[in-house]
Enzyme design. Structure first.
Site, PDB file in Angstrom:
ATOM      1  N   THR B 135       0.813  -1.218   0.000  1.00 16.43           N
ATOM      2  CA  THR B 135       0.000   0.000   0.000  1.00 16.43           C
ATOM      3  C   THR B 135       0.850   1.273   0.000  1.00 16.43           C
ATOM      4  OG1 THR B 135      -1.717  -1.198   1.157  1.00 16.43           O
ATOM      5  CG2 THR B 135      -1.831   1.189   1.265  1.00 16.43           C
ATOM      6  N   GLY B 174       2.571  -2.817   8.281  1.00 17.72           N
ATOM      7  CA  GLY B 174       2.847  -3.090   9.686  1.00 17.72           C
ATOM      8  C   GLY B 174       4.251  -3.631   9.866  1.00 17.72           C
ATOM      9  N   ARG B 330     -31.256  -7.379  20.350  1.00 15.27           N
ATOM     10  CA  ARG B 330     -30.003  -6.845  19.821  1.00 15.27           C
ATOM     11  C   ARG B 330     -28.853  -7.834  20.063  1.00 15.27           C
ATOM     12  NH1 ARG B 330     -29.813  -1.356  23.036  1.00 15.27           N
ATOM     13  NH2 ARG B 330     -28.036  -0.788  21.707  1.00 15.27           N
ATOM     14  N   GLY B 398     -23.396   2.655  29.956  1.00 18.76           N
ATOM     15  CA  GLY B 398     -22.280   3.576  30.112  1.00 18.76           C
ATOM     16  C   GLY B 398     -20.950   2.882  30.344  1.00 18.76           C
ATOM     17  N   THR B 419     -11.570  -2.700   5.968  1.00 14.51           N
ATOM     18  CA  THR B 419     -10.875  -1.949   4.925  1.00 14.51           C
ATOM     19  C   THR B 419      -9.723  -2.741   4.314  1.00 14.51           C
ATOM     20  OG1 THR B 419     -11.428   0.014   6.226  1.00 14.51           O
ATOM     21  CG2 THR B 419      -9.843   0.306   4.440  1.00 14.51           C
ATOM     22  N   GLU B 421      -7.254  -5.905   3.037  1.00 18.22           N
ATOM     23  CA  GLU B 421      -7.502  -7.094   2.211  1.00 18.22           C
ATOM     24  C   GLU B 421      -8.767  -6.944   1.370  1.00 18.22           C
ATOM     25  OE1 GLU B 421      -5.614  -9.818   1.691  1.00 18.22           O
ATOM     26  OE2 GLU B 421      -4.063  -8.850   2.877  1.00 18.22           O
TER      27      GLU B 421
END
Lengths: 661, 661
Positions: B135, B174, B330, B398, B419, B421
Site C-alpha cells: 500500500t 505493519g 439486539r 455507560g 478496509t 484485504e
C-alpha cells in the site's frame, strides 16, 4: 493553492447565503465566524497533538486550556453568547462543561431564591467549581434506584450523606474526579426512617485551601475511556461518602422542602418544570448531533473529492472517489441528515420556548407530546450521528483510521451521546408508550396534538394507498408526508392490536418491545421529515439555496424510505414498483447534489482548527500534510526505537537465551 | 464465588461438548485450552494496563512481549500449531504478525526454489525481520495504480527501487515503521523504458548491525491510530526510496522472470495460484470475525446477566437486563452470528483445500465462484462483526465506554478488517459482477456451480411463493433456504434487467452499483444461512447441543429476514403476514435461548486474560473489580492533580490575571 477550487466553482448556489441558513441567522453566523477564527488563530488552543498525549499530560493541558479560555473571555470582555461559542470552538471536553452546563442550571432550576443568591455568584466567578453527581456504579437509567442516602438528623439540623454499598458509589460525573470543589449530589432522602425519593444536595467535596478531599469523602478518576484524546480530557469521577454532614439548607428546596422539625413538604412550584428542563437539554443534544455529523461529513466529502482510485483512462487521472454511486449512496444521505437534524433542532428550540410559556401559564396540556417527541428525537439523531461518523470514517478508506484524520476522536467523543441523558432504546420505549396511549384514546374524542396530530387522520391513513406513478412524483411533499404518516400510523396500530391480545398489558409491552421500538422510530422519522418539509415552506433567500435544500430533503426521506422499505411494504401502503421508483428518484438526486457537495459542506463554515482533520482540510492538500504529520509521532523521536537493544537485536543476533525479558 | 452460577445451572445442554464444536475438534480444543491458560497465567503477557500507556512505552512493551513470546515458544519446544496459538492468545498486534503472516508467505508463494532456500531459513530464525510493503499513500484498493518503480539496470544487473512522487511513499505496512530489516516491496517493473506491471522485490531496509536505515531509505512510523492500545502497538510505517539498488535476484521470480539480458518472461506456474492464496487469507479473516464477535458477545452477555435495572418489585432485586426483549433482540442475533460465522469459516477451510487440490490438477473451473464467495464472505462477516462489537459495547450501557470493559479496544483493533484485504464495498461489487455474469450465462447451458448453483433453479424460484402458514413453519430449513434463494435470485435478476437498459454496460454498472451491492449481500447471506443449515445436518453429539445450535440458526436467519424484510416483500416472495409470523417465531426462539445464553458464551472457552474485560469476567463479580481498576489510572497517582497549582487554584482564588498560562 486550493486543490478543491474546481469543486467550488461547480457550485450552483450562493454559499454565503447557505452559511446564514445553517447558522440560523446572520447574527449567529457573524458571532460564530468571528469566535471560531479567534480560537483557530490562537496557539493556546492548538489540539493537533492531543491524540498522542498520555493521560496525565493530556489532562494537565486541558486544565491549562480551560483556565486560558476563561482568561480570554475576561480579557476580551466577551458577552455570554460569545463566551459560550468560545468554549464550544475550543472543542475539548473539560470540567467547565459540567460546571456551566449542569451544576449552575441545577441550582438555578432546583434551588430556592435564597439558595440561588448564595451559591450562584460563587459559581459565576468560579470561586467554587461544581459537578452533577447523579449516576452511580450500579444505577444509570433508573434514577429512582439510586442508593446514596441523605438522612436528616434533627439534633444537628443536618443531612448525613452516605454511600451504603459499593454500587452506590457515584460513578461517571464529569469534573468530579480531580477538579470539582462542590457537587450537586442526588440521594435518597430519609427522614425519621421514612423514604421520600431522590433529591439534590449541594455538597462540598474538596477543601478550597489545599484541594484535598474533605473528611469522609473518597474521590478519584474512573480511568481511561474510549478513544485517543476524546473524553480522556475529562475527569469523570468516582465518589463515596462516609457519613458526611451538610447543613439542612443545602438540600435544593425549590420543589420540596424539609423543615427544621423534619417535616417534608411540597412547594407550589409545579413538578412539571423538570420536563421543561429536559426539553431544553435534549434540544441542545439534537443541535450537537447536527454539528458532529456535519463535521464528519465535511471531512468525508472533501477527502472523497481529493481522493482518486481506479478508472484511469489513457494514463489520465483516476476517478474521484466521490463520483462513485456507492460512495454517494453512503455519503449524501449523511449530508442530508446533517441538514435535517439542524432544522429539527431549530424547531425544538421553538418547542422549548412554547412549552416554557405554557408552563408559566400552568398549561401542561402539550407536555406529554413534547416530552415524547424530544425523547424520540434525542434517540434518533444521536444514533444516526454516531453511526454516521463511523460511516464517514470508513468512507475515507484506510486513512480514516489515522488519528490525524480527526474521525476516530470525533467518533469516540460523540458516541456517549447515545447513552447519556437517557439510553436511546429506553427513550424509544417511552415514545412507544406515548404512541400506544394515543392510539387507545383515539375513540375518546381527545384530539391528538402537535407532532402526533396525524393520528387524527387515522381512518384515512389506514385505508389510503400511495398514488405515485413515476419517479418525479416522489418529489411532492404531500405525497411523502402521507407515506410516512401512513407507515407510522399502521405500525402503531399493529402494535396496539398485538398488545390487546395480552391479558397483562405490561407483559405484552415487554414481549413486543422490539416491535414497539420500530413503531417509535417510524414516528420520529416522520417528525424529522415533516420539519424539513416545513422549513422549505419558508422564504429562503439566496441563489439556488432553496433548490439545494429541496434536493437534500428529498435525499433524506427517500433514503429513509429505501432503508425501511420493509415497513412501507409490510403496511401495504406502497407497491414494490413504487418503492423502486423512489429509489430511481433518489439516484437522480445524488446526481443533482454531486456538483454542489463540497460547497454544501463549506456552508457549515468550519475552520481547519475546529475540524481537526488533515483529510478534511479546506484546501484539500491532503497528502503532504499527512506525510508531515506522521513524523511528529513520539515513536519518530529516534530513528532506532527504544527497546531495540533489549528486545529486537538479541532476536536478530540469536542471543535471546541470554536476554533479560 | 461465581456470581453467574445460577445462570450456568439453567443451561439445557452439555457445555463441554459445545466447546468441542466451537473449537472444531477435540484436538483443537485441547491445544487452545492449554495454550490460552499458559498465556493467561504468565505475568509476562499481562495486558491490563495497555490502554493507559503512552505510545513509546506501549510500543516498547510490545517489543518485549514479542521477544518473550519467541523465547517461550523455544523454551517450551512448542510445535508450529502451538506457537501459532500462543501468538494468537498473546493478543497484541506486533511486527511478528506481518513477518509470519505476510513476509514469509510472500516469499513462499512468489519466490523461486532458490530464493526460498536463501531467504526462508533467515526468516524462520528471525535473523531478518520482514514486512509486506504494498500500500502507498495514494493507492490502496487499486494495486495496479502503485507508483513505486523498479527499473532494471542491465549495466550492473540490478533493480533501482525509487519513489518518484510523494503519493508513491509506502504507507501503512505493519512492522515497517521501526522494526523490519527487510521488506517485500511491490513496485512497477520497468525494463528498457517499458512497463511490465507490479511485482514484488526483497529489499533490505535497515542495517543488521546498527538498525539504521540503509542509504537512500527514509523510513518511520505513520502515527497514532484509532483507539487506546489497539493497533498503536504496531509500527505501521512510511517508506521512501531514493534510487536504492538491489541485485536482480531479489525480484520474486516464481511467476515472472527478468533475465540477465533484460528479457521479461512468464514461467509456466499458473498465475491463478494467487487466487488460492486470497482464498486462504480471507478464510482466516472470516475465522477472525467469529472470534472477535464471540469475544464481544461474551462480554455483553455476561454483563447483561449481572446488570440489573428497573422492575424491582416489593424491594426485591431489579430485573436482569438480559431479560428485556429489547436487549435480547439486539444481543441474541449477534450470538447467533458468532456461531454462523464460525461454521461458514470452517466450510471456507474446506473450500480452500478443494481449490488448492484443483489448482494442482490445473482445474481452474471453480475459481471464479470460490473467489466471489470468499470476497463476499470477507465483506459480510467483517462488516457485521465491527458493527456487532460496537452494538455489544452499547448493550453494556455507560460502563461499555470504559477501557476496562475491553470493548473500546476490541472495536478499534478489529474495525480495520473492513478496509484491509479488500475494501468491503469494493468486494461486494466484485461479487455483483460475478452474479451478473452468472445471470447472463444462464441461457447458455453453462451450469452454475457450488454456492451459485441455486441459480440453476431460476425458473422455479422466480415463480414460487412462500407457503408458510404458521410461525413454526419458519423452522423448516427447506422453507428458509427457498426464501433466501428466491430473494437472492430475484434481486440479481432485477439488477440484470435494469442493467440491460443501458447502452454502455459499465455506465449501467456504475449507476446501479448501490442496488448491485444489495444483491451481493443477499447472495452472501444465503451462503452463510445454507452453511449453518448444512452444519446441522451433521452428527453433533452431546446432550442438547444440536438443539441449541438449531435455535441459534433460526435466530440468525429470522433476524436477517426481519432486517431485510423489504427485500423479501419487494420480490413478492413473502406476504406481510408471513413476515410477521417469522417475527413471532424469532421472539419464541429468544425465549428458548435465554436460559442458555451464559452457557453458550462459556462454550467459547475464553480466559479472562484473553477477554481483557472486567464486564465480561467469568465470575461476574463486576462492580468490585471496576472500582479497584479505577484507582490504577495514572491520574489517581496523586490526590491533587498535576496542573492544580498552575491552572485551577488561580481560578478559584480569582488570581487568573497574574497566572502564567
Amino acid at each position: 493553492m486550493d486543490y478543491l477550487a474546481d469543486e467550488r466553482k461547480k457550485a450552483e448556489f450562493d454559499v454565503d447565503e447557505m452559511k446564514i441558513v445553517w447558522a440560523g441567522s446572520r447574527h449567529a453566523f457573524e458571532v460564530s465566524d468571528r469566535i471560531s477564527k479567534l480560537v483557530a488563530n490562537d496557539p493556546g488552543f492548538r489540539k493537533d497533538t492531543r491524540t498522542m498525549l498520555a493521560r496525565k499530560e493530556l489532562f494537565k493541558n486541558t486544565l491549562r486550556k480551560a483556565a486560558y479560555a476563561w482568561k480570554r473571555i475576561h480579557d476580551l470582555h466577551l458577552s455570554e453568547e460569545e463566551a459560550s461559542r468560545l468554549r464550544f470552538y475550543v472543542d475539548e471536553p473539560a470540567y467547565t462543561d459540567l460546571h456551566w452546563g449542569m451544576f449552575v442550571p441545577a441550582i438555578k432550576g432546583q434551588g430556592t431564591d435564597e439558595q440561588q443568591k448564595k451559591w450562584l455568584p460563587l459559581a459565576y466567578k468560579m470561586q467554587i467549581i461544581g459537578c452533577y453527581a447523579q449516576t452511580e456504579l450500579g444505577h444509570g437509567s433508573n434514577v429512582q434506584g439510586l442508593e446514596t442516602t441523605a438522612t436528616f438528623d434533627p439534633q444537628t439540623d443536618e443531612f448525613v450523606i452516605h454511600s451504603p454499598t459499593l454500587t452506590s458509589s457515584k460513578w461517571w460525573p464529569g469534573g468530579l474526579g480531580k477538579v470539582s470543589t462542590h457537587g450537586v449530589v442526588y440521594a435518597r432522602l430519609i427522614i425519621n426512617g421514612e423514604e421520600h425519593g431522590i433529591h439534590g444536595f449541594i455538597v462540598q467535596l474538596r477543601s478550597l485551601e489545599d484541594h484535598l478531599p474533605l473528611p469522609g469523602v473518597t474521590v478519584g478518576d474512573i480511568g481511561m475511556k474510549f478513544g485517543n484524546g476524546a473524553y480522556n480530557t475529562m475527569d469523570n469521577g468516582v465518589l463515596r461518602f462516609d457519613h458526611v454532614r451538610i447543613p439542612r439548607n443545602q438540600m435544593l428546596m425549590r420543589v420540596s422542602q424539609v423543615t427544621r422539625d423534619g417535616k417534608y413538604k411540597q412547594s407550589d412550584v409545579p413538578r412539571q418544570l423538570v420536563y421543561g428542563t429536559m426539553v431544553y437539554v435534549r434540544q441542545t443534544i439534537v443541535a450537537d448531533a447536527s454539528c458532529a455529523l456535519s463535521r464528519a461529513v465535511t471531512i468525508a466529502t472533501r477527502y472523497s473529492a481529493v481522493r482518486r482510485q481506479f478508472g484511469s483512462q489513457n494514463g489520465g487521472p483516476e476517478t474521484q472517489v466521490i463520483d462513485y454511486k456507492t460512495q454517494q449512496n453512503r455519503l449524501f444521505p449523511l449530508l442530508a441528515s446533517a441538514y435535517a437534524f439542524k432544522f429539527v433542532g431549530e424547531w425544538l428550540t421553538w418547542l422549548y420556548n412554547d412549552v416554557t410559556q405554557r408552563l408559566q401559564a400552568s398549561d401542561f396540556s402539550t407536555l406529554p407530546e413534547a416530552h415524547a417527541c424530544t425523547a424520540g428525537l434525542k434517540s434518533l439523531t444521536t444514533t444516526a450521528t454516531a453511526d454516521g461518523i463511523e460511516e464517514c470514517r470508513k468512507l475515507c478508506g484506510g486513512h480514516g483510521y489515522l488519528c490525524s484524520s480527526g474521525l476516530p476522536e470525533l467518533f469516540a467523543v460523540y458516541v456517549p451521546a447515545c447513552t447519556y441523558e437517557g439510553d436511546n432504546t429506553v427513550l424509544l420505549l417511552q415514545v412507544a408508550r406515548f404512541l400506544m396511549k394515543t392510539v387507545s384514546q383515539l375513540g375518546s374524542g381527545k384530539k391528538p396534538l402537535g407532532t402526533i396530530s396525524y393520528m387524527g387522520k387515522i381512518e384515512h391513513l389506514m385505508q389510503s394507498r400511495c398514488t405515485v406513478q413515476k419517479a418525479e412524483d416522489w418529489l411532492k411533499p404531500s405525497q411523502v408526508l402521507e407515506a410516512f404518516e401512513a407507515r407510522a400510523v399502521k405500525m402503531a396500530v399493529s402494535c396496539a392490536k398485538n398488545l390487546s391480545k395480552f391479558t397483562n398489558p405490561e407483559e405484552g409491552f415487554a414481549e413486543l418491545s422490539a416491535d414497539l421500538v420500530e413503531a417509535a422510530v417510524a414516528h420520529c422519522q416522520l417528525i424529522v421529515v415533516s420539519k424539513f418539509i416545513d422549513k422549505l415552506q419558508q422564504d429562503i433567500p439566496g441563489k439556488g439555496v432553496k433548490q439545494q435544500l429541496e434536493a437534500l430533503c428529498g435525499i433524506y426521506y427517500l433514503y429513509l424510505l429505501h432503508k425501511h422499505q420493509g415497513d412501507f411494504l409490510a403496511t401495504s401502503y406502497l407497491t414494490p414498483k413504487q418503492a423502486a421508483l423512489a429509489n430511481d428518484q433518489l439516484r437522480a438526486l445524488y446526481t443533482k447534489v454531486r456538483p454542489n457537495a463540497v460547497a454544501l459542506v463549506d456552508s457549515f463554515n468550519y475552520t481547519d482548527h475546529f475540524l481537526g482533520s488533515i483529510l478534511g482540510c479546506y484546501d484539500g492538500n491532503v497528502y503532504p500534510k499527512l506525510y508531515d504529520a506522521a513524523w511528529k509521532d513520539p515513536l519518530n523521536d529516534s530513528v532506532v526505537p527504544e527497546g531495540y537493544h533489549e528486545y529486537v537485536r538479541p532476536l536478530l543476533k540469536q542471543q535471546l537465551h541470554t536476554a533479560k525479558l
